[in-house]
Design an enzyme around this catalytic site. Structure first.
Site, PDB file in Angstrom:
ATOM      1  N   CYS A 218      66.969  40.902  13.354  1.00  0.00           N
ATOM      2  CA  CYS A 218      65.715  40.394  13.905  1.00  0.00           C
ATOM      3  C   CYS A 218      64.540  41.277  13.474  1.00  0.00           C
ATOM      4  O   CYS A 218      64.668  42.494  13.367  1.00  0.00           O
ATOM      5  CB  CYS A 218      65.774  40.355  15.425  1.00  0.00           C
ATOM      6  SG  CYS A 218      67.090  39.335  16.064  1.00  0.00           S
TER       7      CYS A 218
ATOM      8  N   GLY B 254      82.233  33.392   5.153  1.00  0.00           N
ATOM      9  CA  GLY B 254      82.930  32.446   4.291  1.00  0.00           C
ATOM     10  C   GLY B 254      84.404  32.267   4.555  1.00  0.00           C
ATOM     11  O   GLY B 254      85.109  31.650   3.747  1.00  0.00           O
TER      12      GLY B 254
END
Length: 303
Positions: A131, A245
């Site tokens: 962030c 992934g």
């Protein structure tokens, strides 16, 4: 029988498979499809202090072997998560949860961590340091060792629960950042978060998503994730949760051989809602095929 159990900071998981934050919500939709208690744990949707509507639409772009998202941490806010979402999730899932938290200032991280420390279902606090720091020019906390360590120390000061720092791959030296977090008291590291990607609509001659760029995830980033997990696991003495992934039992084993103690499955859940269930069910057969009797024995075996 293959032993699939793994241990994260004193918490024993029945298996290493955990849905990744942001790809599983609070489990309600998936609970309609299978018993969530087969999962090792759940990293529920990232929580911020205040409710967020997220970024403007469109905010998803499909890619070969993956997708780009710029959802923008949409969530109902800390109070609603603690008072509504977690009690409802407790009716569906009986094991310790991983609370993913985000903040745009140290005070926000501290507020979220302190609140999650009081939640009985939460076993681990996972801190997303991707962030932007609104008090420091918008630079993400996770891009520098110093700022990542600063967040780690602040969170550790207000919780007795294990703290795992979730790192961004969009950095020059991920090992130095992981080591800084460890030195600041982190109990574990989660990686990798999404890579930064972009798609262009060549007919409209404009970016596909409104924010232009977003987080790229899916099978295409798996080799990058394996490499970074391997590098970090060799450099630190705390557990690593690997992600990026993963879409099969063989991916889980490969990531664990690279050094991950447990794994998180993200984008695969969006393509196939049964992804985690199928991975867990196929793990014993793949382990037997590879002559693995105890899954924890393969953690970091690759030199």
């Amino acid at each position: 029988m293959v032993d699939l159990t793994v241990t994260l900071s004193g918490l024993t998981l029945d298996n290493p498979v955990i849905p990744a934050s942001g790809t599983f919500g609070y489990g309600k939709e998936f609970a309609e499809l299978y018993d969530l208690n087969i999962l090792g744990s759940i990293s529920f949707k990232g929580t911020t202090k205040d409710a967020r509507l997220g970024n403007p639409l469109p905010r998803i772009a499909e890619c070969p072997s993956g997708l780009i998202n710029s959802v923008g941490l949409q969530n109902p806010g800390l109070e609603a998560v603690c008072e509504k979402e977690l009690p409802e999730l407790a009716m569906l899932y009986s094991k310790p949860l991983i609370a993913n938290i985000s903040g745009f200032s140290l005070d926000e991280y501290v507020a979220c961590a302190a609140a999650m420390d009081q939640q009985p279902q939460v076993g681990i606090i996972e801190v997303n340091v991707s962030c932007p720091n609104v008090h420091n020019g918008g630079m993400a906390y996770g891009v520098l060792p110093e700022s990542a360590a600063e967040v780690t120390r602040a969170v550790k000061a207000v919780t007795t629960k294990p703290v795992y720092i979730k790192l961004s791959p969009n950095v020059t030296d991920i090992v130095s950042i992981a080591k800084a977090c460890e030195n600041a008291g982190a109990d574990g590291i989660s990686l990798i978060n999404t890579l930064l990607g972009m798609r262009i609509d060549i007919n409209r001659r404009k970016p596909v998503i409104t924010n232009k760029m977003g987080g790229f995830s899916g099978p295409a980033i798996f080799p990058v994730a394996v490499r970074m997990v391997y590098q970090v696991a060799k450099a630190v003495g705390i557990p690593v949760i690997g992600m990026g992934g993963i879409s099969s039992a063989r991916d889980v084993i490969e990531m664990m051989m690279a050094g991950a103690t447990a794994v998180q499955v993200g984008a695969a859940n969006l393509v196939n809602p049964y992804a985690c269930k199928e991975i867990i069910e196929s793990l014993p057969c793949v382990c037997e095929e590879l002559e693995i009797e105890k899954l924890s024995d393969i953690i970091g075996i690759v030199e």
